[in-house]
Write a protein that holds these residues in place. Structure first.
Motif, PDB file in Angstrom:
ATOM      1  N   LYS A  47      21.197 -30.821  81.421  1.00 11.20           N
ATOM      2  CA  LYS A  47      20.229 -29.607  81.570  1.00 11.20           C
ATOM      3  C   LYS A  47      20.265 -28.609  80.682  1.00 11.20           C
ATOM      4  CE  LYS A  47      20.192 -30.631  86.608  1.00 11.20           C
ATOM      5  NZ  LYS A  47      20.455 -30.115  87.906  1.00 11.20           N
ATOM      6  N   PHE A  48      19.395 -27.711  80.491  1.00  7.44           N
ATOM      7  CA  PHE A  48      19.455 -26.888  79.486  1.00  7.44           C
ATOM      8  C   PHE A  48      18.699 -25.514  80.006  1.00  7.44           C
ATOM      9  CE2 PHE A  48      15.642 -28.699  78.136  1.00  7.44           C
ATOM     10  CZ  PHE A  48      14.720 -27.792  77.800  1.00  7.44           C
ATOM     11  N   VAL A  49      19.352 -24.513  79.848  1.00  4.84           N
ATOM     12  CA  VAL A  49      18.847 -22.914  79.947  1.00  4.84           C
ATOM     13  C   VAL A  49      18.576 -22.070  78.934  1.00  4.84           C
ATOM     14  CG1 VAL A  49      19.547 -23.417  82.675  1.00  4.84           C
ATOM     15  CG2 VAL A  49      20.819 -22.174  80.675  1.00  4.84           C
ATOM     16  N   LEU A  50      17.799 -21.242  79.155  1.00  6.52           N
ATOM     17  CA  LEU A  50      17.474 -20.148  78.445  1.00  6.52           C
ATOM     18  C   LEU A  50      17.660 -18.882  78.863  1.00  6.52           C
ATOM     19  CD1 LEU A  50      14.521 -21.508  75.774  1.00  6.52           C
ATOM     20  CD2 LEU A  50      16.952 -21.058  75.438  1.00  6.52           C
ATOM     21  N   ARG A  51      18.203 -18.003  78.378  1.00  5.85           N
ATOM     22  CA  ARG A  51      18.569 -16.436  78.868  1.00  5.85           C
ATOM     23  C   ARG A  51      18.226 -15.627  77.743  1.00  5.85           C
ATOM     24  NH1 ARG A  51      20.500 -14.055  83.899  1.00  5.85           N
ATOM     25  NH2 ARG A  51      21.069 -12.067  83.258  1.00  5.85           N
ATOM     26  N   SER A  52      17.545 -14.421  77.840  1.00  5.61           N
ATOM     27  CA  SER A  52      17.380 -13.547  76.705  1.00  5.61           C
ATOM     28  C   SER A  52      18.799 -12.745  76.519  1.00  5.61           C
ATOM     29  CB  SER A  52      16.366 -12.547  77.424  1.00  5.61           C
ATOM     30  OG  SER A  52      16.187 -11.596  76.403  1.00  5.61           O
ATOM     31  N   TRP A  53      18.959 -12.805  75.224  1.00  5.43           N
ATOM     32  CA  TRP A  53      20.257 -12.194  75.021  1.00  5.43           C
ATOM     33  C   TRP A  53      20.064 -10.749  74.341  1.00  5.43           C
ATOM     34  CZ3 TRP A  53      24.859 -12.840  76.186  1.00  5.43           C
ATOM     35  CH2 TRP A  53      25.839 -12.285  75.502  1.00  5.43           C
ATOM     36  N   ASP A  54      19.116 -10.834  73.373  1.00  2.00           N
ATOM     37  CA  ASP A  54      18.591  -9.320  72.610  1.00  2.00           C
ATOM     38  C   ASP A  54      17.162  -9.690  72.425  1.00  2.00           C
ATOM     39  OD1 ASP A  54      18.367 -10.663  70.294  1.00  2.00           O
ATOM     40  OD2 ASP A  54      20.451  -9.817  69.617  1.00  2.00           O
ATOM     41  N   LYS A  55      16.795  -8.616  71.756  1.00  2.00           N
ATOM     42  CA  LYS A  55      15.134  -8.557  71.506  1.00  2.00           C
ATOM     43  C   LYS A  55      14.682  -9.687  70.572  1.00  2.00           C
ATOM     44  CE  LYS A  55      14.927  -5.329  67.483  1.00  2.00           C
ATOM     45  NZ  LYS A  55      13.816  -6.086  66.613  1.00  2.00           N
ATOM     46  N   ASP A  56      15.831 -10.135  69.630  1.00  2.00           N
ATOM     47  CA  ASP A  56      14.986 -11.449  69.021  1.00  2.00           C
ATOM     48  C   ASP A  56      15.883 -12.525  69.398  1.00  2.00           C
ATOM     49  OD1 ASP A  56      13.757  -9.621  67.034  1.00  2.00           O
ATOM     50  OD2 ASP A  56      15.789  -8.750  66.085  1.00  2.00           O
ATOM     51  N   HIS A  57      16.805 -12.610  70.271  1.00  2.00           N
ATOM     52  CA  HIS A  57      17.634 -13.995  70.327  1.00  2.00           C
ATOM     53  C   HIS A  57      17.527 -14.248  71.967  1.00  2.00           C
ATOM     54  CE1 HIS A  57      19.131 -12.428  66.482  1.00  2.00           C
ATOM     55  NE2 HIS A  57      19.217 -13.587  66.339  1.00  2.00           N
ATOM     56  N   ASP A  58      17.674 -15.659  72.081  1.00  2.00           N
ATOM     57  CA  ASP A  58      18.075 -16.111  73.493  1.00  2.00           C
ATOM     58  C   ASP A  58      19.327 -16.897  73.664  1.00  2.00           C
ATOM     59  OD1 ASP A  58      15.686 -15.658  74.707  1.00  2.00           O
ATOM     60  OD2 ASP A  58      14.499 -17.400  73.959  1.00  2.00           O
ATOM     61  N   LEU A  59      20.161 -17.014  74.593  1.00  2.00           N
ATOM     62  CA  LEU A  59      21.263 -17.598  74.601  1.00  2.00           C
ATOM     63  C   LEU A  59      20.822 -19.074  75.413  1.00  2.00           C
ATOM     64  CD1 LEU A  59      24.336 -18.130  74.893  1.00  2.00           C
ATOM     65  CD2 LEU A  59      24.274 -17.088  77.112  1.00  2.00           C
ATOM     66  N   ARG A  60      21.140 -20.294  74.717  1.00  2.00           N
ATOM     67  CA  ARG A  60      20.892 -21.668  75.080  1.00  2.00           C
ATOM     68  C   ARG A  60      22.062 -22.135  75.750  1.00  2.00           C
ATOM     69  NH1 ARG A  60      18.696 -27.183  72.771  1.00  2.00           N
ATOM     70  NH2 ARG A  60      17.292 -27.541  74.548  1.00  2.00           N
ATOM     71  N   VAL A  61      21.967 -22.777  76.844  1.00  2.00           N
ATOM     72  CA  VAL A  61      23.490 -23.509  77.303  1.00  2.00           C
ATOM     73  C   VAL A  61      22.906 -24.881  77.684  1.00  2.00           C
ATOM     74  CG1 VAL A  61      25.191 -23.365  79.097  1.00  2.00           C
ATOM     75  CG2 VAL A  61      24.085 -21.156  78.270  1.00  2.00           C
ATOM     76  N   ILE A  62      23.921 -25.890  77.522  1.00  2.00           N
ATOM     77  CA  ILE A  62      23.608 -27.277  77.601  1.00  2.00           C
ATOM     78  C   ILE A  62      24.721 -27.697  78.546  1.00  2.00           C
ATOM     79  CG2 ILE A  62      23.472 -29.585  76.586  1.00  2.00           C
ATOM     80  CD1 ILE A  62      21.316 -27.691  75.512  1.00  2.00           C
ATOM     81  N   TYR A  63      24.267 -28.187  79.770  1.00  2.00           N
ATOM     82  CA  TYR A  63      25.532 -28.529  80.851  1.00  2.00           C
ATOM     83  C   TYR A  63      24.995 -29.739  81.641  1.00  2.00           C
ATOM     84  CZ  TYR A  63      22.371 -26.498  84.225  1.00  2.00           C
ATOM     85  OH  TYR A  63      21.197 -26.115  84.923  1.00  2.00           O
ATOM     86  N   LYS A  64      26.013 -30.107  82.236  1.00  2.00           N
ATOM     87  CA  LYS A  64      25.690 -31.095  83.376  1.00  2.00           C
ATOM     88  C   LYS A  64      26.151 -30.756  84.674  1.00  2.00           C
ATOM     89  CE  LYS A  64      26.338 -35.542  80.496  1.00  2.00           C
ATOM     90  NZ  LYS A  64      26.765 -36.840  80.517  1.00  2.00           N
ATOM     91  N   GLU A  65      25.393 -31.273  85.508  1.00  2.35           N
ATOM     92  CA  GLU A  65      25.742 -30.814  86.942  1.00  2.35           C
ATOM     93  C   GLU A  65      26.029 -32.178  87.980  1.00  2.35           C
ATOM     94  OE1 GLU A  65      23.870 -27.760  90.657  1.00  2.35           O
ATOM     95  OE2 GLU A  65      22.792 -28.281  88.726  1.00  2.35           O
ATOM     96  N   GLU A  66      27.228 -32.054  88.346  1.00  2.00           N
ATOM     97  CA  GLU A  66      27.650 -33.323  89.264  1.00  2.00           C
ATOM     98  C   GLU A  66      28.403 -32.986  90.293  1.00  2.00           C
ATOM     99  OE1 GLU A  66      29.571 -37.482  88.677  1.00  2.00           O
ATOM    100  OE2 GLU A  66      28.899 -36.431  87.049  1.00  2.00           O
ATOM    101  N   ASN A  67      28.145 -33.015  91.719  1.00  3.35           N
ATOM    102  CA  ASN A  67      28.915 -32.911  92.860  1.00  3.35           C
ATOM    103  C   ASN A  67      29.071 -31.304  93.056  1.00  3.35           C
ATOM    104  OD1 ASN A  67      29.000 -35.728  93.780  1.00  3.35           O
ATOM    105  ND2 ASN A  67      30.518 -35.808  92.375  1.00  3.35           N
ATOM    106  N   ASP A  68      28.037 -30.620  92.647  1.00  3.88           N
ATOM    107  CA  ASP A  68      28.322 -28.978  92.661  1.00  3.88           C
ATOM    108  C   ASP A  68      29.235 -28.478  92.002  1.00  3.88           C
ATOM    109  OD1 ASP A  68      27.255 -26.921  94.125  1.00  3.88           O
ATOM    110  OD2 ASP A  68      28.955 -26.420  95.343  1.00  3.88           O
ATOM    111  N   ILE A  69      29.654 -29.252  90.666  1.00  3.75           N
ATOM    112  CA  ILE A  69      30.391 -28.767  89.468  1.00  3.75           C
ATOM    113  C   ILE A  69      29.347 -28.654  88.213  1.00  3.75           C
ATOM    114  CG2 ILE A  69      32.422 -29.240  87.887  1.00  3.75           C
ATOM    115  CD1 ILE A  69      33.638 -30.739  90.585  1.00  3.75           C
ATOM    116  N   ILE A  70      29.409 -27.598  87.595  1.00  7.75           N
ATOM    117  CA  ILE A  70      28.695 -27.626  86.592  1.00  7.75           C
ATOM    118  C   ILE A  70      29.789 -27.447  85.189  1.00  7.75           C
ATOM    119  CG2 ILE A  70      27.272 -25.897  84.850  1.00  7.75           C
ATOM    120  CD1 ILE A  70      25.894 -25.084  87.624  1.00  7.75           C
TER     121      ILE A  70
END
Length: 85
Positions: A47-70
């Protein structure tokens, strides 16, 4: 929900700091909990998410989720809009 970080992801904190970015584990956790965009890469089974970091950049996070553990695989700053086109 519990968060863990791969060895690679933990190394990213130092790598990004050397490049002038200061990310904390809570920043990564918040991005996963409250993204403005989320998706799934089915080929890789991650899975991946984007969250705004500043006016020009986002923070992209790649992760796996299994049994309530990210497990955070990697994260990095990216230009806004790069992954939404």
């Amino acid at each position: 929900m519990r968060f863990t970080f791969t060895k690679h992801a933990l190394g990213k904190f130092k790598t990004h700091k050397l490049a002038g970015w200061k990310f904390l584990q809570r920043d990564i956790n918040e991005a996963i909990k409250n993204p403005y965009f989320a998706g799934v890469e089915e080929k890789r089974g991650v899975k991946f998410v984007l969250r705004s970091w500043d006016k020009d950049h986002d923070l992209r996070v790649i992760y796996k989720e299994e049994n309530d553990i990210i497990t955070v695989i990697t994260f990095y700053p990216t230009e806004k809009g790069r992954y939404l086109a």
